[in-house]
Design an enzyme around this catalytic site. Sequence first.
Site, mmCIF file in Angstrom:
data_model
loop_
_atom_site.group_PDB
_atom_site.id
_atom_site.type_symbol
_atom_site.label_atom_id
_atom_site.label_comp_id
_atom_site.label_asym_id
_atom_site.label_seq_id
_atom_site.Cartn_x
_atom_site.Cartn_y
_atom_site.Cartn_z
ATOM 1 N N CYS A 1 0.875 -1.184 0.000
ATOM 2 C CA CYS A 1 0.000 0.000 0.000
ATOM 3 C C CYS A 1 0.904 1.223 0.000
ATOM 4 O O CYS A 1 1.079 1.876 1.024
ATOM 5 C CB CYS A 1 -0.925 -0.013 1.210
ATOM 6 S SG CYS A 1 -1.797 -1.582 1.461
ATOM 7 N N ALA B 1 1.380 4.365 -1.659
ATOM 8 C CA ALA B 1 1.212 5.827 -1.732
ATOM 9 C C ALA B 1 1.163 6.437 -0.337
ATOM 10 O O ALA B 1 0.653 5.808 0.592
ATOM 11 C CB ALA B 1 -0.076 6.162 -2.497
ATOM 12 N N PRO B 2 1.725 7.625 -0.165
ATOM 13 C CA PRO B 2 2.248 8.535 -1.184
ATOM 14 C C PRO B 2 3.686 8.266 -1.598
ATOM 15 O O PRO B 2 4.225 8.991 -2.427
ATOM 16 C CB PRO B 2 2.129 9.893 -0.501
ATOM 17 C CG PRO B 2 2.341 9.608 0.938
ATOM 18 C CD PRO B 2 1.687 8.276 1.174
ATOM 19 N N GLY B 3 4.332 7.255 -1.016
ATOM 20 C CA GLY B 3 5.665 6.865 -1.457
ATOM 21 C C GLY B 3 6.787 7.093 -0.469
ATOM 22 O O GLY B 3 7.939 6.767 -0.757
ATOM 23 N N LYS C 1 7.576 5.620 2.387
ATOM 24 C CA LYS C 1 8.242 4.406 2.867
ATOM 25 C C LYS C 1 8.991 3.710 1.744
ATOM 26 O O LYS C 1 10.047 3.113 1.973
ATOM 27 C CB LYS C 1 7.220 3.486 3.540
ATOM 28 C CG LYS C 1 6.689 4.048 4.855
ATOM 29 C CD LYS C 1 5.742 3.097 5.546
ATOM 30 C CE LYS C 1 5.293 3.669 6.893
ATOM 31 N NZ LYS C 1 4.502 4.919 6.742
ATOM 32 N N ASP D 1 -5.686 -4.299 -6.486
ATOM 33 C CA ASP D 1 -6.255 -4.447 -5.158
ATOM 34 C C ASP D 1 -5.231 -5.241 -4.357
ATOM 35 O O ASP D 1 -4.803 -6.326 -4.771
ATOM 36 C CB ASP D 1 -7.577 -5.213 -5.249
ATOM 37 C CG ASP D 1 -8.286 -5.373 -3.909
ATOM 38 O OD1 ASP D 1 -7.595 -5.462 -2.868
ATOM 39 O OD2 ASP D 1 -9.523 -5.409 -3.899
ATOM 40 N N ASP E 1 1.744 -1.256 4.903
ATOM 41 C CA ASP E 1 1.374 -0.030 5.618
ATOM 42 C C ASP E 1 -0.115 0.171 5.360
ATOM 43 O O ASP E 1 -0.515 0.877 4.439
ATOM 44 C CB ASP E 1 2.213 1.138 5.102
ATOM 45 C CG ASP E 1 2.029 2.389 5.938
ATOM 46 O OD1 ASP E 1 1.907 2.269 7.166
ATOM 47 O OD2 ASP E 1 1.983 3.485 5.358
ATOM 48 N N CYS F 1 -0.986 4.053 11.195
ATOM 49 C CA CYS F 1 -0.750 5.323 11.890
ATOM 50 C C CYS F 1 -1.943 5.653 12.786
ATOM 51 O O CYS F 1 -2.381 6.799 12.863
ATOM 52 C CB CYS F 1 -0.475 6.448 10.898
ATOM 53 S SG CYS F 1 -1.714 6.635 9.612
#
Length: 417
Positions: free
Chosen positions: A140, A142-144, A146, A194, A212, A345
């Site tokens: 997962c 985005a936003p990039g 990690k 997906d 994430d 988070c």
Amino acid sequence: MVLTLLKAKPERKLAKQICKVVLDHFEKQYSKELGDAWNTVRDILTSPSCWQYAVLLNRFNYPFELEKDLHLKGYHSLFQGSLPYYPKSMKCYLSRTPHRMPSERHQIGNLKKYYLLNAASLLPVLALELRDGEKVLDLCAAPGGKSLALLQCAYPGYLHCNEYDSLRLRWLRQTLESFIPQPLVNVIKVSELDGREMGDAQPETFDKVLVDAPCSNDRSWLFSSDSQKAACRISQRRNLPLLQIELLRNRKNDPKIYMEPQKTQNYERNPEEQKQSKHSPPRPQTTLWSFSNQNGVVAQKQTWVKGRELRARNKPTHQWTISLQQRRSAIKALRPGGLLVYSTCTLSKAENQDVISEVLNSYSDIMPVDIKEMARTCSQDFTFAPTGQECGLLVIPDKGKAWGPMYVAKLKKSWTT
């Protein structure tokens, strides 16, 4: 109602506003889960002026002068203790005060020198222990941030960055373009699957997998601009753990799942994302699902932006059959002997410890990996709350250490089942 909690800055910027609906909900849940620690956590989360921002330097366009300037301004290197795994190529600096560097503008052909982030978001990356030449999946992505951090640690033989949402995918591509040189971009694959399909698409392919997971982002939710939409978001929150489990595991013998679309509120960026360039592309609403067990029904996905329906992933139809007999997962994509790191988070136990406990109870070949040493080594920079798990850490915001929330769990796939 929306409760004004913060004063406007001297330059007359609009004051941020706390959503009372969300705050009341968090108060009820987290005062039970965190006890007395919630009082401090609440004070930090509701006071953006106290938030801190780490500066991750880009080794592909290293800013030597900026590094000197950071030292002069009192910044110090993150993880000054001896972590079991901390590559010398990763350089991240932070200040104990809420000072924030200005964001760099995205310019085609020019690599950015640094990335602003919540320092706790590096813990999942470091827990993965990426080595040169390994195949790694950021499920997962985005936003990039990690994915970028992974590339600061090592040169993977193959990095697969996946993002299901088409506009978030655009954000991911721009992040990679802004920080990574073209020769390295050529060994990175970006997909729009997906996440639950990845296991069947690439079974037992990856040495390391990072999940994430989509979660109830506590920092962002507290500043929901519409209390009615916030209430809808809270009502859907109980369904997130099932989606998170589905991203991780392959439940072959369960009945089919029905996903019923719900109108959701306009997307609000993660505070970490808000600190990046204001010239970045627009972001859509993250889609949430509601779930109920039924047999053989058809699922429907809808994303809502500014009150209007946006066709999912620009496809002509929203419908497809969901069957847990065909569930793809991060676990299935992981090779035997490989490591999987799960992170969120949020402070929510249901989305953190309970998800990992469910996975461990369901798979005899998935083993917990003790990461308590990471907490001991990082205690000077982070505050941790008890999780009751040797394989799980929970960073909570604290005075002078306003990082998190960030939950990190580390698992290993054994060679025998």
